[in-house]
Scaffold this active site. Structure first.
Site, PDB file in Angstrom:
ATOM      1  CE  LYS A 278      -3.903  -2.058   2.827  1.00 49.97           C
ATOM      2  NZ  LYS A 278      -4.752  -1.846   1.903  1.00 49.97           N
ATOM      3  NE  ARG A 352     -10.925 -10.166  -2.028  1.00 49.54           N
ATOM      4  CZ  ARG A 352     -11.088  -9.201  -3.052  1.00 49.54           C
ATOM      5  NH1 ARG A 352     -11.344  -9.554  -4.190  1.00 49.54           N
ATOM      6  NH2 ARG A 352     -11.267  -7.827  -2.672  1.00 49.54           N
TER       7      ARG A 352
END
Length: 495
Positions: A278, A352
């Site tokens: 990120k 996920r």
């Protein structure tokens, strides 16, 4: 803070501060009118001078009015008649609390029961009021060398008609449990990531079990996860020195043969993005990436405090997503507990990957419903902002129940579709499924990914990326959502 409910006339009550509502146009409700009469029109005289217009949240403090046992009277504006909704009522309550915090009195009595709030009965009004007040008392200064001044206010009394007192009591009880759950969720979310890691969360679960005897806790370590075949979950954690944990919470408040509800929380205690790193700006807020798991903790605390007659299971999939020489790479293929293979195209789509194995693990409980809660996609913030959580599911009745619970709890969600056409975006030439589906409909394709692992039960997915915390500024921090929504859903299942 101690919350009480009493059925007494406001003009006869001995208290440090009596809180009364005044509408626009000098409108006095029954309680304010009774106090006005007892004081020889003292309130009317003040209003005639124009000192308080009655707009929502305006306050005016009156000292030592004649013929009252209350030391002070705090007038609060309630706006126009028949226009007071949830948002305005919360604003009113927050204004009252802000003023009370600055006073020397140790107690206050709120005579607000005669206010008409759109669509709310006595129970719902009390719950909304107490939840707002209790949540407004939250302070996180654990790591400040200068602590906040201790609050002088220790007791708040809600005045209610005798006919409404039982409903107000119940509303207050539910609100306090929800607020305590939200406070736990906020505490866990606000902790720094060097403190709050997967092992720490396992210890917190054990601590909750010591506080509430009805809670059983099992913490599955890395060895057990490997034995279960949770290759996807383990892939997320393999770049970190912090070992992953699957924390299993079980509460049996109903008969043993009653199928449980299962809450599955994403618990990424810090998310760098892994090899798909990120940007540095704002990365500190990735400590909030475990707020899904934190909300499961908070909801359990509320349910345990209320001792709801339901069976409930919590699965907290906790890991840290870090880059290292041993971290998962884009292009790696892993085998999930379900046997399906996943091509990891982006290591920053890691939530996920831990949730899918936890959803497969949920099958063993033969659940009535499974709800996963996750700060899953930035796309959800683009779509819905910071006011509303995203909601998807494979059972329309379950989705409607959650939407209804969110409306009642003033913790709203909005349904997004899971059409088959979106599933095609997850096709991989090398594995059964890719972990991302391209730039379009990112929140929906994340839900589609999870749906592949939730085919054996009624399932819903809450994306709380926009609602779990407030970014930047003086109010930065975890919000405690969606504990109100989840607790209301379980309250309704317990009826």
């Amino acid at each position: 803070m101690e919350f009480l409910v009493k059925s007494v006339r406001p003009e006869t009550l001995k208290t440090a501060t009596l809180v009364l509502a005044v509408g626009e146009g000098r409108k006095l409700g029954a309680s304010a009118k009774a106090v006005d009469d007892a004081t020889g029109g003292a309130i009317s005289a003040v209003l005639k001078r124009g000192d308080l217009a009655g707009k929502v949240g305006q306050t005016l403090l009156l000292q030592s009015l004649p013929n009252l046992k209350a030391e002070r009277v705090l007038l609060v504006g309630a706006g126009k008649e028949r226009e007071l909704g949830d948002r305005q009522y919360r604003k009113l309550a927050s204004a009252v609390l802000s003023t009370l915090k600055g006073l020397a009195g140790a107690d206050a009595a709120l005579a607000l029961g005669d206010l008409a709030v759109k669509g709310r009965d006595a129970h719902a009004k009390a719950r909304l009021l107490v939840e707002t007040l209790a949540d407004g008392l939250y302070v996180f200064d654990r790591y400040k060398s200068q602590k906040a001044e201790p609050l002088k206010l220790k007791k708040l009394t809600l005045l209610a008609d005798k006919a409404d007192s039982a409903a107000v009591e119940q509303g207050s009880k539910e609100a306090q449990a929800i607020a305590n759950g939200m406070a736990l969720t906020r505490d866990l979310g606000n902790l720094p990531p060097n403190v709050c890691h997967p092992t720490f969360l396992g210890e917190q679960a054990k601590g909750l079990a010591k506080e509430f005897k009805g809670l059983k806790v099992e913490v599955l370590d890395e060895k057990k996860l490997r034995e279960l075949g949770m290759g996807s979950f383990l892939a997320v954690a393999q770049g970190s020195d912090q070992p992953p944990r699957l924390i299993v919470l079980q509460y049996n408040g109903a008969k043993k043969d009653q199928a449980p509800h299962v809450l599955v929380g994403k618990g990424i205690t810090f998310d760098t993005g892994g090899i798909s790193l990120k940007p540095g700006l704002g990365m500190d807020e990735m400590k909030f990436d475990m707020c899904g798991a934190a909300s499961v903790f908070g909801t359990f605390r509320a349910v345990l405090e209320l001792q709801l007659p339901i069976n409930l299971v919590g699965l907290l999939a906790c890991a840290e997503n870090m880059p290292s020489g041993g971290a998962t790479r884009p292009g790696d293929i892993v085998t999930t507990m379900s046997g399906q293979t996943v091509e990891i195209l982006n290591t920053d789509a890691e939530g996920r990957l831990v949730l899918c194995d936890a959803l497969t693990y949920a099958e063993r409980f033969k659940p009535q419903s499974v709800i996963d809660i996750a700060t899953l996609t930035g796309a959800c913030i683009v779509a819905l902002g910071s006011n509303t959580s995203g909601l998807m599911g494979n059972n329309e009745a379950l989705v409607r129940q959650l939407l209804k619970a969110g409306e009642f709890a003033d913790d709203r969600a909005w349904q997004l579709p899971l059409f088959d056409e979106y599933q095609e975006q997850l096709d991989s030439p090398f594995a059964d499924i890719a972990n991302i589906g391209g730039p379009k409909a990112g929140t929906i394709t994340a839900g589609c990914f999870l749906s592949r692992f939730a085919k054996k039960y009624h399932w819903a997915h809450l994306d709380i990326a926009g609602t779990a915390w407030i970014s930047g500024g003086k109010d930065k921090g975890a919000t405690g959502r969606p504990v109100p929504l989840l607790t209301q859903y379980l309250l309704e299942r317990a009826k």
